[in-house]
Design an enzyme around this catalytic site. Structure first.
Site, PDB file in Angstrom:
ATOM      1  N   LYS A 160       3.342 -15.421   2.291  1.00  0.00           N
ATOM      2  CA  LYS A 160       3.571 -16.192   1.068  1.00  0.00           C
ATOM      3  C   LYS A 160       5.069 -16.447   0.995  1.00  0.00           C
ATOM      4  O   LYS A 160       5.757 -16.081   0.029  1.00  0.00           O
ATOM      5  CB  LYS A 160       3.037 -15.394  -0.147  1.00  0.00           C
ATOM      6  CG  LYS A 160       3.024 -16.167  -1.454  1.00  0.00           C
ATOM      7  CD  LYS A 160       1.928 -17.226  -1.550  1.00  0.00           C
ATOM      8  CE  LYS A 160       2.071 -18.017  -2.845  1.00  0.00           C
ATOM      9  NZ  LYS A 160       1.115 -19.142  -2.942  1.00  0.00           N
TER      10      LYS A 160
ATOM     11  N   TYR B 225       0.828  -1.210   0.000  1.00  0.00           N
ATOM     12  CA  TYR B 225       0.000   0.000   0.000  1.00  0.00           C
ATOM     13  C   TYR B 225       0.862   1.259   0.000  1.00  0.00           C
ATOM     14  O   TYR B 225       0.427   2.312  -0.439  1.00  0.00           O
ATOM     15  CB  TYR B 225      -0.901   0.038   1.236  1.00  0.00           C
ATOM     16  CG  TYR B 225      -2.206  -0.695   1.091  1.00  0.00           C
ATOM     17  CD1 TYR B 225      -2.247  -2.048   0.793  1.00  0.00           C
ATOM     18  CD2 TYR B 225      -3.415  -0.021   1.266  1.00  0.00           C
ATOM     19  CE1 TYR B 225      -3.439  -2.711   0.687  1.00  0.00           C
ATOM     20  CE2 TYR B 225      -4.617  -0.685   1.158  1.00  0.00           C
ATOM     21  CZ  TYR B 225      -4.626  -2.026   0.868  1.00  0.00           C
ATOM     22  OH  TYR B 225      -5.826  -2.689   0.760  1.00  0.00           O
TER      23      TYR B 225
ATOM     24  N   ASP C   3     -12.156  -9.167   4.729  1.00  0.00           N
ATOM     25  CA  ASP C   3     -13.441  -9.180   4.000  1.00  0.00           C
ATOM     26  C   ASP C   3     -14.007 -10.594   3.960  1.00  0.00           C
ATOM     27  O   ASP C   3     -15.201 -10.808   4.144  1.00  0.00           O
ATOM     28  CB  ASP C   3     -13.271  -8.671   2.560  1.00  0.00           C
ATOM     29  CG  ASP C   3     -13.574  -7.177   2.438  1.00  0.00           C
ATOM     30  OD1 ASP C   3     -13.325  -6.442   3.415  1.00  0.00           O
ATOM     31  OD2 ASP C   3     -14.043  -6.752   1.365  1.00  0.00           O
TER      32      ASP C   3
ATOM     33  N   ASP D 212      -6.186  -7.174   4.383  1.00  0.00           N
ATOM     34  CA  ASP D 212      -7.324  -6.523   3.725  1.00  0.00           C
ATOM     35  C   ASP D 212      -8.243  -7.585   3.128  1.00  0.00           C
ATOM     36  O   ASP D 212      -9.461  -7.584   3.344  1.00  0.00           O
ATOM     37  CB  ASP D 212      -6.801  -5.585   2.626  1.00  0.00           C
ATOM     38  CG  ASP D 212      -7.927  -4.927   1.851  1.00  0.00           C
ATOM     39  OD1 ASP D 212      -8.873  -4.440   2.493  1.00  0.00           O
ATOM     40  OD2 ASP D 212      -7.857  -4.911   0.607  1.00  0.00           O
TER      41      ASP D 212
ATOM     42  N   ASP E 298      -2.857 -18.307   0.244  1.00  0.00           N
ATOM     43  CA  ASP E 298      -3.856 -19.040  -0.546  1.00  0.00           C
ATOM     44  C   ASP E 298      -4.527 -20.116   0.298  1.00  0.00           C
ATOM     45  O   ASP E 298      -5.753 -20.270   0.298  1.00  0.00           O
ATOM     46  CB  ASP E 298      -3.224 -19.624  -1.826  1.00  0.00           C
ATOM     47  CG  ASP E 298      -1.919 -20.367  -1.585  1.00  0.00           C
ATOM     48  OD1 ASP E 298      -1.357 -20.274  -0.463  1.00  0.00           O
ATOM     49  OD2 ASP E 298      -1.441 -21.043  -2.517  1.00  0.00           O
TER      50      ASP E 298
HETATM   51  C1  IPM Z   1     -10.372  -1.398   4.064  1.00  0.00           C
HETATM   52  C2  IPM Z   1     -10.609  -0.845   2.697  1.00  0.00           C
HETATM   53  C3  IPM Z   1      -9.490   0.123   2.354  1.00  0.00           C
HETATM   54  C4  IPM Z   1      -8.195  -0.653   2.353  1.00  0.00           C
HETATM   55  C5  IPM Z   1      -9.686   0.876   1.033  1.00  0.00           C
HETATM   56  C6  IPM Z   1     -11.011   1.612   0.996  1.00  0.00           C
HETATM   57  C7  IPM Z   1      -8.559   1.825   0.768  1.00  0.00           C
HETATM   58  O1  IPM Z   1     -10.727  -1.880   1.764  1.00  0.00           O
HETATM   59  O2  IPM Z   1     -10.287  -0.595   5.025  1.00  0.00           O
HETATM   60  O3  IPM Z   1     -10.282  -2.612   4.195  1.00  0.00           O
HETATM   61  O4  IPM Z   1      -7.862  -1.314   1.369  1.00  0.00           O
HETATM   62  O5  IPM Z   1      -7.496  -0.609   3.368  1.00  0.00           O
HETATM   63 MG    MG Z   2     -10.778  -3.803   2.634  1.00  0.00          MG
END
Ligand code: IPM
Ligand code: MG
Length: 359
Positions: A194, A145, A254, A250, A226
């Site tokens: 990884k 990032y 999710d 990240d 993975d």
């Molecule tokens: C998160 C989001 C952010 C990230 C984006 C919106 C920049 O996906 O907070 O997980 O990738 O960190």
């Molecule tokens: Mg995210």
């Protein structure tokens, strides 16, 4: 009577951000009344609303207002309107900028299934068993990032690159966060990397192994990213704390949120070396439902509970809010995103009111 006073900077943001933050403030104020503290709020602009007002996703005054606070509560940023701006002027640049400016290197993302919402988990009941309670500890101010990036033309062809880059110091400090977090929970850390392919992951793993020597009471295992992604849906109960780099964390957070049922339920805390933290729901600004009064405010309310716990040391108030949220779920109240079966459909404001009442 003497009352503790805390300063909270609010980044209400875009889309549903302002609606869900409003509900969290109701709950925070009610908790303050009950537990004898006062919260003073200062609004600041970040994301699309800041771009509209100032041309910048993260104005300097916003960084100052956050630095001056005891904690920062964020709604969500982003929306269709700003999707075509260049990278450094997008709302997301504001989010990355504030994490970096405040040195918030540790992102804590609890993914847990609330009993009454078990039906919302997409996995078979025999896979999920009676509970799932995972803490993703994601590195937040390093890695790909923030690594060197660019575009260039090679042999007449356009090319672009981003660099995964970590120093041992960056890995050490996030590893300590993971091990300390595990000590307060199930005493297990799963490190995700990884290391079979990436040099940065090999340094990451060596460093985690060294840090682990200081935590003999915490069990440590390693998974390649993975495999970790697969294990999270194959057998999520094996996880307690997941330690991951910025990008792997990240992605896995999710995935974990979806396993937990609804992304509308999950809170997060971003911490640095001190007490100052930034708290936000892990979902986005949901521009498609903004202004309709149907957004789920619970992730923001639970983020406010984390704020009380980690930045203000108001542990009892944090516990009370979490209990109140479980209570309204037990009562059957559901915003549309978590509605199933004979749940009682409520809107954003009603849900916030119900949590205040349960408190
Ligand atoms: C998160 C989001 C952010 C990230 C984006 C919106 C920049 O996906 O907070 O997980 O990738 O960190
Ligand atoms: Mg995210």
């Amino acid at each position: 009577m003497y009352m503790k006073n805390y300063r909270i900077t609010l980044l209400r943001g875009d889309g549903i951000g302002p609606e869900i933050v409003a509900e969290a403030l109701k709950v925070l104020d009610a908790a303050g009344e009950k537990f004898q503290f006062r919260l003073e709020y200062t609004d600041a602009l970040m994301g699309g609303c800041a771009i509209d007002a100032t041309g910048q996703p993260l104005p300097d005054e916003t960084v100052e207002a956050c630095r001056a606070a005891d904690a920062v509560l964020l709604g969500a940023v982003g929306g269709y309107k700003w999707d075509t701006l260049p990278g450094h002027l997008r709302p997301e640049a504001g989010l990355l900028g504030i994490r970096s400016a405040l040195g918030l290197f540790a992102n804590l993302r609890p993914a847990k299934i609330y009993g009454p919402l078990k039906g919302a988990c997409p996995l078979r009941p025999d896979i999920i068993g009676d509970s799932m309670d995972i803490m993703v500890v994601r590195e937040l101010t390093g890695g790909i990032y923030f690594g060197k990036r660019g575009r260039e033309t090679v042999n007449g062809m356009e090319a672009a690159y981003d660099t995964e880059y970590y120093t041992t110091a960056e890995v050490e400090r996030i590893a300590h966060v993971a091990f300390n977090s595990a000590r307060k929970r199930g005493k297990k850390v799963t490190n995700v990397d990884k290391a079979n392919v990436l040099e940065s992951s090999r340094l990451w793993r060596e460093t985690v192994l060294r840090v682990a020597e200081g935590y003999p009471d915490v069990e440590l295992n390693h998974l390649y990213i993975d495999n970790a992604a697969m294990q999270l849906v194959r057998n999520p109960k094996q996880f307690d704390v997941i330690l991951a780099s910025n990008i792997f964390g990240d992605i896995l957070s999710d995935e974990a949120s979806q396993v937990a049922g609804s992304i509308g339920m999950l809170a997060s805390a971003s911490m640095g070396g001190g007490k100052l933290g930034l708290y936000e729901p892990i979902h986005g600004s949901a521009p498609d439902i903004a202004g309709q009064g149907i957004a789920n405010p619970l992730a923001t309310i639970l983020s406010a509970a984390m704020l009380l716990r980690y930045s203000l040391d108001e542990e009892a108030a944090a516990d009370a809010i979490e209990t109140a949220v479980e209570k309204v779920l037990d009562q059957g109240l559901r915003t549309p995103d978590i509605l199933a079966g004979d749940g009682i459909r409520v809107g954003t404001v009603e849900m916030g009111d119900a949590v205040v009442k349960a408190l």
